[in-house]
Design a protein around this motif. Structure first.
Motif, mmCIF file in Angstrom:
data_model
loop_
_atom_site.group_PDB
_atom_site.id
_atom_site.type_symbol
_atom_site.label_atom_id
_atom_site.label_comp_id
_atom_site.label_asym_id
_atom_site.label_seq_id
_atom_site.Cartn_x
_atom_site.Cartn_y
_atom_site.Cartn_z
ATOM 1 N N PRO A 224 1.062 -1.343 -0.008
ATOM 2 C CA PRO A 224 0.011 0.022 -0.036
ATOM 3 C C PRO A 224 1.116 1.041 0.176
ATOM 4 C CG PRO A 224 -0.907 -1.159 1.281
ATOM 5 C CD PRO A 224 0.670 -2.582 1.139
ATOM 6 N N PHE A 225 0.535 2.026 -1.083
ATOM 7 C CA PHE A 225 1.613 3.366 -1.191
ATOM 8 C C PHE A 225 0.388 4.479 -0.493
ATOM 9 C CE2 PHE A 225 -1.540 4.318 -4.178
ATOM 10 C CZ PHE A 225 -2.170 5.270 -4.395
ATOM 11 N N ASP A 226 1.634 4.950 -0.054
ATOM 12 C CA ASP A 226 1.585 6.899 0.562
ATOM 13 C C ASP A 226 1.767 7.727 -0.721
ATOM 14 O OD1 ASP A 226 1.804 8.991 1.798
ATOM 15 O OD2 ASP A 226 3.243 8.256 3.251
ATOM 16 N N ALA A 256 -2.881 2.625 2.593
ATOM 17 C CA ALA A 256 -2.867 2.175 3.601
ATOM 18 C C ALA A 256 -4.098 1.357 4.179
ATOM 19 C CB ALA A 256 -2.091 2.519 4.761
ATOM 20 N N ASP A 257 -5.771 2.320 3.039
ATOM 21 C CA ASP A 257 -6.919 2.146 3.332
ATOM 22 C C ASP A 257 -7.365 0.596 2.992
ATOM 23 O OD1 ASP A 257 -7.009 3.098 1.205
ATOM 24 O OD2 ASP A 257 -8.580 5.133 2.338
ATOM 25 N N GLY A 258 -6.499 0.162 2.554
ATOM 26 C CA GLY A 258 -7.020 -0.788 1.297
ATOM 27 C C GLY A 258 -8.588 -0.406 0.287
ATOM 28 N N LYS A 259 -8.573 0.941 0.001
ATOM 29 C CA LYS A 259 -9.894 1.627 -0.338
ATOM 30 C C LYS A 259 -8.949 1.701 -2.445
ATOM 31 C CE LYS A 259 -12.440 3.955 2.202
ATOM 32 N NZ LYS A 259 -13.107 4.949 2.525
ATOM 33 N N LYS A 260 -9.085 0.405 -3.185
ATOM 34 C CA LYS A 260 -9.092 0.893 -4.434
ATOM 35 C C LYS A 260 -9.552 1.384 -5.328
ATOM 36 C CE LYS A 260 -7.034 -3.977 -3.533
ATOM 37 N NZ LYS A 260 -6.814 -5.224 -3.924
ATOM 38 N N ILE A 261 -9.110 1.418 -6.726
ATOM 39 C CA ILE A 261 -9.845 2.677 -7.360
ATOM 40 C C ILE A 261 -10.906 1.617 -8.804
ATOM 41 C CG2 ILE A 261 -10.066 4.311 -8.655
ATOM 42 C CD1 ILE A 261 -9.121 5.432 -6.689
ATOM 43 N N PHE A 262 -12.192 1.854 -8.536
ATOM 44 C CA PHE A 262 -13.046 0.991 -9.406
ATOM 45 C C PHE A 262 -13.480 1.755 -10.500
ATOM 46 C CE2 PHE A 262 -12.534 -1.181 -5.698
ATOM 47 C CZ PHE A 262 -12.761 -2.646 -6.551
ATOM 48 N N GLN A 263 -13.731 1.179 -11.779
ATOM 49 C CA GLN A 263 -14.462 1.786 -13.221
ATOM 50 C C GLN A 263 -16.141 1.990 -12.525
ATOM 51 O OE1 GLN A 263 -13.494 0.503 -17.110
ATOM 52 N NE2 GLN A 263 -11.092 -0.835 -16.648
ATOM 53 N N ARG A 264 -16.524 1.194 -12.640
ATOM 54 C CA ARG A 264 -17.658 0.426 -12.530
ATOM 55 C C ARG A 264 -18.313 -0.525 -11.749
ATOM 56 N NH1 ARG A 264 -20.340 -1.452 -17.121
ATOM 57 N NH2 ARG A 264 -19.211 -1.246 -18.887
ATOM 58 N N LYS A 265 -19.272 -0.285 -11.232
ATOM 59 C CA LYS A 265 -19.445 -1.978 -10.687
ATOM 60 C C LYS A 265 -20.477 -2.514 -12.182
ATOM 61 C CE LYS A 265 -21.651 -0.321 -6.219
ATOM 62 N NZ LYS A 265 -22.939 0.181 -5.515
ATOM 63 N N ASP A 267 -23.609 -6.058 -13.280
ATOM 64 C CA ASP A 267 -24.264 -6.921 -12.778
ATOM 65 C C ASP A 267 -23.854 -8.242 -12.807
ATOM 66 O OD1 ASP A 267 -24.002 -7.267 -15.490
ATOM 67 O OD2 ASP A 267 -26.338 -7.330 -15.909
ATOM 68 N N ASP A 268 -22.564 -7.919 -12.771
ATOM 69 C CA ASP A 268 -21.697 -10.170 -12.643
ATOM 70 C C ASP A 268 -21.081 -10.218 -11.496
ATOM 71 O OD1 ASP A 268 -20.661 -12.497 -13.191
ATOM 72 O OD2 ASP A 268 -18.681 -11.008 -13.948
ATOM 73 N N VAL A 269 -21.614 -11.864 -10.553
ATOM 74 C CA VAL A 269 -21.282 -11.766 -9.370
ATOM 75 C C VAL A 269 -20.397 -12.141 -9.775
ATOM 76 C CG1 VAL A 269 -23.813 -12.348 -8.714
ATOM 77 C CG2 VAL A 269 -22.639 -14.082 -10.129
ATOM 78 N N THR A 270 -19.742 -12.629 -10.886
ATOM 79 C CA THR A 270 -17.774 -13.176 -10.678
ATOM 80 C C THR A 270 -17.496 -11.697 -10.279
ATOM 81 O OG1 THR A 270 -17.816 -13.354 -12.895
ATOM 82 C CG2 THR A 270 -18.392 -15.402 -12.084
ATOM 83 N N GLN A 271 -17.296 -11.326 -10.674
ATOM 84 C CA GLN A 271 -16.957 -9.251 -11.083
ATOM 85 C C GLN A 271 -17.492 -8.764 -10.692
ATOM 86 O OE1 GLN A 271 -14.170 -8.399 -14.331
ATOM 87 N NE2 GLN A 271 -12.634 -10.162 -13.930
ATOM 88 N N PRO A 272 -18.139 -8.057 -9.676
ATOM 89 C CA PRO A 272 -19.192 -7.097 -9.183
ATOM 90 C C PRO A 272 -18.655 -5.905 -9.284
ATOM 91 C CG PRO A 272 -18.924 -8.442 -7.882
ATOM 92 C CD PRO A 272 -18.200 -9.165 -8.448
ATOM 93 N N LEU A 273 -17.069 -6.206 -9.315
ATOM 94 C CA LEU A 273 -16.868 -4.322 -9.365
ATOM 95 C C LEU A 273 -15.319 -4.634 -10.348
ATOM 96 C CD1 LEU A 273 -16.341 -2.906 -6.181
ATOM 97 C CD2 LEU A 273 -17.562 -1.921 -7.685
ATOM 98 N N ARG A 274 -15.228 -3.468 -11.493
ATOM 99 C CA ARG A 274 -13.984 -3.787 -12.273
ATOM 100 C C ARG A 274 -13.353 -2.823 -12.374
ATOM 101 N NH1 ARG A 274 -17.246 -3.510 -17.583
ATOM 102 N NH2 ARG A 274 -17.760 -5.135 -17.150
ATOM 103 N N LEU A 275 -12.137 -3.221 -12.306
ATOM 104 C CA LEU A 275 -10.833 -2.172 -11.523
ATOM 105 C C LEU A 275 -10.311 -1.313 -12.452
ATOM 106 C CD1 LEU A 275 -8.193 -4.738 -10.014
ATOM 107 C CD2 LEU A 275 -9.548 -2.612 -8.764
ATOM 108 N N GLY A 276 -9.928 -0.163 -12.304
ATOM 109 C CA GLY A 276 -9.734 1.153 -12.951
ATOM 110 C C GLY A 276 -9.402 2.185 -12.830
ATOM 111 N N GLY A 277 -8.668 2.730 -13.112
ATOM 112 C CA GLY A 277 -8.423 4.836 -12.839
ATOM 113 C C GLY A 277 -7.673 4.930 -11.898
#
Ligand code: F6P
Length: 380
Positions: A224-226, A256-265, A267-277
Motif C-alpha cells: 500500500p502506497f503513501d 493503506a486504507d485498502g480502498k481500490k479505484i474501480f471503473q464501475r459496478k 451486474d456480474d456476480v463473478t466480477q461485481p466491480l471492475r478495477l481501473g482508474g
C-alpha cells in the motif's frame, strides 16, 4: 502399448484415454492458441487420441457447444493472439447465469449438466486452460469425479503454485514497449507520467514492466502506497534537474486504507466491480500536491492482445505436450506448473485457494530497490 492409465493408478483397471476435451476459460491472453495447438497435436501425434474443442469455457460444456479439433484445424494458430475456442470470464458453472432474451433470469448450479455432457460425449479427460477462476472450478469438478488437468494462463501471473503462466511474458513485453515510448514525451514536457497496467490484485505485471523500463516509482497492491512519498519523489527529481518521472502503477494499487479505484459496478456476480482508474487518480493528486503537470495512460486490454512472444510460445507448447504425456501415464487432477527452474505438475488438491501475490523478498523487488525505484510503501 499398455499405459499406466489402463492399469489405473490404484491398481484398478481403467479405460484407456481415447478422447479429450479442451477449453479456455477466463480473460484471454497471448499464447492460448499455442496451448490448444500443442495439446491437440501431441494428443493426435503421440497417442492417437481424439481431441474436441469446447467453446467459450465452461459455457460450451454446459450448453453442448463442442467441435472436433484436428491436426489441420489447429494449423497456423501458434502465432495468433486470443483463442480460437472463445472464452468468457463470466461463467461460473456452479453459479451459472441463466438468461432469457439476453436478460438474467436466475443463477443456478449447472455443474451436473456439464458432467452429463462430459459423460455422454464419452470424454476421458478435460483440459482446462485458465487462471485462478478456472482453477477453482476445476478443483470442484475433480472432487466430483471429472478427470481434469489445468494449464495455467493469465497476464496477471497470479495463479497459485506456479511461477509462470502463459501470457504473462507477452504482456510484460507489450507494457515495456509502451513505457519505453512514453519516456520521450514525459521528458519533453517535464511531466509525471503514470502508466496503469492490469494485473488485478497482484503486482507482477507492474513490477516486471517497471523494473524492465527503469521506472522511478512502482506501485503494486502488495505494498500500500503513501501519496506523500510519491509526491516527494517527483519534487525531489525535479529539484535535481530530472524534470520528469515515470510511474508504473498496478490497477489494484491502493493506499493503506485498502480502498481500490474501480471503473464501475457490473451486474456480474463473478466480477461485481471492475478495477481501473488509479492512474488518473494519481495524476490529479500529483498535480494538485506538487504543481507538476501529470498525465496518465491506461494500457488496459492492449496487454492481453497480439501475438505471443517466444517465451509464451515455448511455455504454452511445453505445458501442453507435457500435460498430454502425463495424462498418458495415468496422472490426472493436476495443474501444470513452473517452479524452481523446471516444469512440473501439482495435484489439484495441494494447490491453495486464492491468488499468488508478489512476495516481499522477491529478487525483482530487491533489484528495483537497488536501482533506486520507489515503492512508496505507507509502512516500511
Ligand atoms: O485477469 C486478467 C485481467 O486482464 C485482469 O488483469 C483485469 O483486471 C481483468 O482481466 C479485466 O477483465 P475484463 O476483460 O472483463 O475487462
Amino acid at each position: 502399448m499398455t499405459s499406466l492409465w489402463d492399469l489405473g493408478i490404484h491398481g484398478k483397471v481403467k479405460r484407456r484415454i481415447k478422447k479429450i476435451g479442451i477449453l479456455t476459460g477466463g480473460g484471454d491472453c497471448p499464447g492460448l492458441n499455442a496451448v490448444i495447438r500443442s495439446v491437440t497435436r501431441c494428443a493426435i501425434h503421440d497417442h492417437g487420441w481424439e481431441v474436441w474443442g469446447i467453446e467459450d469455457g465452461f459455457a460450451g460444456l454446459i450448453e453442448g457447444r463442442i467441435h472436433p479439433l484436428t491436426w489441420d484445424s489447429v494449423a497456423g494458430i501458434l502465432t495468433h493472439g486470443g483463442t480460437i475456442l472463445g472464452t468468457t470470464n463470466k461463467t461460473n458453472p456452479f453459479l451459472y447465469a441463466k438468461k432469457k432474451k439476453g436478460r438474467l433470469v436466475e443463477y443456478k448450479d449447472a455443474s451436473r449438466q456439464a458432467m452429463k455432457l462430459f459423460k455422454s460425449g464419452q470424454f476421458d479427460v478435460l483440459v482446462c486452460v485458465g487462471g485462478d477462476g478456472t482453477l477453482s472450478y476445476a478443483k470442484r469438478f475433480a472432487k466430483e469425479g471429472l478427470p481434469i488437468v489445468v494449464i495455467p494462463k493469465t497476464i496477471d501471473n497470479d495463479v497459485p503454485a506456479t511461477e509462470r503462466t502463459v501470457g504473462f511474458y507477452t504482456a510484460v513485453d507489450t507494457a515495456t514497449e509502451a513505457i519505453d515510448k512514453l519516456y520521450t514525451t514525459a521528458a519533453s514536457h517535464h511531466r509525471a507520467m503514470i502508466i496503469e497496467v492490469m494485473g488485478r490484485d497482484a503486482g507482477w505485471l507492474a513490477l516486471a514492466s517497471g523494473l524492465a523500463t527503469g521506472a522511478s516509482i512502482i506501485l503494486i497492491p502488495e505494498f500500500p502506497f503513501d501519496i506523500k512519498k510519491i509526491c516527494d519523489r517527483v519534487m525531489q527529481r525535479s529539484s535535481v534537474g530530472r524534470r520528469f518521472t515515470i510511474i508504473v502503477a498496478a490497477e489494484g494499487a491502493h493506499q493503506a486504507d485498502g480502498k481500490k479505484i474501480f471503473q464501475r459496478k457490473t451486474d456480474d456476480v463473478t466480477q461485481p466491480l471492475r478495477l481501473g482508474g488509479i492512474g488518473q487518480w494519481l495524476s490529479v493528486q500529483i498535480e494538485k500536491m506538487t504543481g507538476i503537470e501529470s498525465r496518465s495512460v491506461m494500457l488496459g486490454h492492449i496487454l492481453r492482445s497480439g501475438s505471443p512472444i517466444y517465451m509464451d510460445r515455448l511455455l504454452a507448447t511445453t505445458f501442453g505436450c507435457e500435460a498430454v504425456h502425463r495424462l498418458a501415464t495415468g496422472e490426472k487432477n493436476m495443474m501444470m506448473a513452473w517452479g524452481k527452474g523446471a516444469l512440473t505438475s501439482i495435484p489439484l488438491k495441494h494447490i491453495p485457494d486464492g491468488i499468488r501475490l508478489v512476495p516481499k523478498n522477491h529478487p525483482w523487488i530487491d533489484a528495483a530497490r537497488s536501482m533506486g525505484a520507489l515503492f512508496a510503501e505507507s509502512v516500511l
